[in-house]
Design an enzyme around this catalytic site. Structure first.
Site, PDB file in Angstrom:
ATOM      1  N   CYS A  56      52.995  52.195  24.108  1.00 49.80           N
ATOM      2  CA  CYS A  56      54.167  52.806  24.745  1.00 49.80           C
ATOM      3  C   CYS A  56      55.250  51.756  25.037  1.00 49.80           C
ATOM      4  O   CYS A  56      55.945  51.334  24.137  1.00 49.80           O
ATOM      5  CB  CYS A  56      53.751  53.584  25.998  1.00 49.80           C
ATOM      6  SG  CYS A  56      54.990  54.793  26.542  1.00 49.80           S
ATOM      7  N   HIS A  68      49.799  57.027  24.039  1.00 47.25           N
ATOM      8  CA  HIS A  68      48.785  56.389  24.883  1.00 47.25           C
ATOM      9  C   HIS A  68      47.382  56.690  24.347  1.00 47.25           C
ATOM     10  O   HIS A  68      46.752  57.664  24.757  1.00 47.25           O
ATOM     11  CB  HIS A  68      48.907  56.884  26.331  1.00 47.25           C
ATOM     12  CG  HIS A  68      50.053  56.304  27.072  1.00 47.25           C
ATOM     13  ND1 HIS A  68      49.936  55.169  27.863  1.00 47.25           N
ATOM     14  CD2 HIS A  68      51.346  56.666  27.136  1.00 47.25           C
ATOM     15  CE1 HIS A  68      51.109  54.873  28.388  1.00 47.25           C
ATOM     16  NE2 HIS A  68      51.992  55.771  27.961  1.00 47.25           N
ATOM     17  N   GLU A  99      44.718  55.125  25.028  1.00 43.38           N
ATOM     18  CA  GLU A  99      43.680  54.780  26.009  1.00 43.38           C
ATOM     19  C   GLU A  99      43.245  55.964  26.866  1.00 43.38           C
ATOM     20  O   GLU A  99      42.130  55.990  27.393  1.00 43.38           O
ATOM     21  CB  GLU A  99      44.158  53.635  26.920  1.00 43.38           C
ATOM     22  CG  GLU A  99      45.073  54.013  28.061  1.00 43.38           C
ATOM     23  CD  GLU A  99      46.516  54.327  27.660  1.00 43.38           C
ATOM     24  OE1 GLU A  99      47.307  54.697  28.542  1.00 43.38           O
ATOM     25  OE2 GLU A  99      46.845  54.180  26.465  1.00 43.38           O
TER      26      GLU A  99
END
Length: 261
Positions: A120, A230, A232
């Protein structure tokens, strides 16, 4: 062992470096690496070599996301200027200590030829570092003028990270080698976005409205890539996210072995 960038938070006049656990969890579980958290840098410390010294001892760099916008003047010249601490940090608006950290960390990672994963804000930092530009805000975009790129604040936090749009993936790039596909579905939680892609970067993925969603450092000696989404957050259930972290981890292991650690 990989270095992970922190962010600066100012609460009740007290400065704190902070990082969401999601990054560390995904790196440990799916990249198979250990993490060292890099501290942010104050203006008066910008000329010190603390971060440079730390970077020589790690095998990869992760540029994390954050709500703050990038200050290009600071990220491209971290030792210039002097501003007060209160001018430096304003949640969701600016985080110049983070800008200084990312500038120094990118410079050392590139010089050392180590793997880089930008997430990001991290993708945007790579673009600005190499001379690219950003849209100041995408918050006013709507379905009539383009994709919605900011999160829906009315949703629960976890649901804000659900997939929201598709991306096209370049068929001859580093991301295609990871995804093994020319299309993917990703989440989207960002205010700024790439306006002009830096000449040193290669476009890896983009949305139907043309916004760059992933880019890599051209002719890099290893995996040096950033994604606008994102991976994660839902790595436990998203195969593409797992592949991204796995590929980054493998690149870090190879770097470590090349340097006889």
């Amino acid at each position: 062992m990989v270095a992970v960038t922190s962010n600066r938070l100012l609460v009740d006049g007290v400065h704190r470096d902070w990082l969401r656990r999601k990054y560390v969890q995904a790196l440990v579980r799916y990249a198979g690496v250990s993490c060292v958290i890099l501290p942010t840098i104050d203006a008066e410390d910008a000329r010190a070599d603390i971060v440079q010294t730390m970077m020589r001892r790690v095998d990869g760099l992760v540029l994390t996301g954050d709500e703050s916008n990038i200050d290009p003047a600071i990220l491209t010249a971290p030792t210039s200027g002097s501003v007060t601490s209160r001018q430096d940090v304003e949640f969701g608006i600016c985080d110049r200590p983070r800008d200084r950290l990312s500038s120094v960390a990118i410079e050392r990672a590139v010089a050392l030829g180590m793997p880089i994963l930008g997430i990001c804000r991290g993708l945007q930092e790579l673009n600005v570092y190499y001379g690219g530009t950003l849209h100041s805000s995408l918050s006013q975009w709507n379905p009539d003028s383009g994709q919605m790129h900011a999160e829906n604040a009315d949703l629960p936090r976890d649901r804000q990270y659900d997939v929201t749009h598709g991306v096209k993936i370049c068929s001859d790039g580093a991301l295609f080698a990871i995804a093994d596909a020319t299309e993917a579905q990703v989440n989207s939680l960002h205010n700024q976005g790439i306006a002009k892609l830096a000449d040193a970067l290669k476009r890896e993925a983009w949305t139907s409205d043309g916004l760059v969603e992933a880019a890599s450092i051209a002719n890099a000696p290893t995996l040096q890539i950033g994604v606008q989404w994102h991976p994660e957050w839902h790595a436990a259930t998203d195969p593409l996210s797992q592949r991204i972290f796995s590929a980054f981890g493998a690149a870090c292991v190879a770097y470590c072995q090349r340097n006889n650690r």
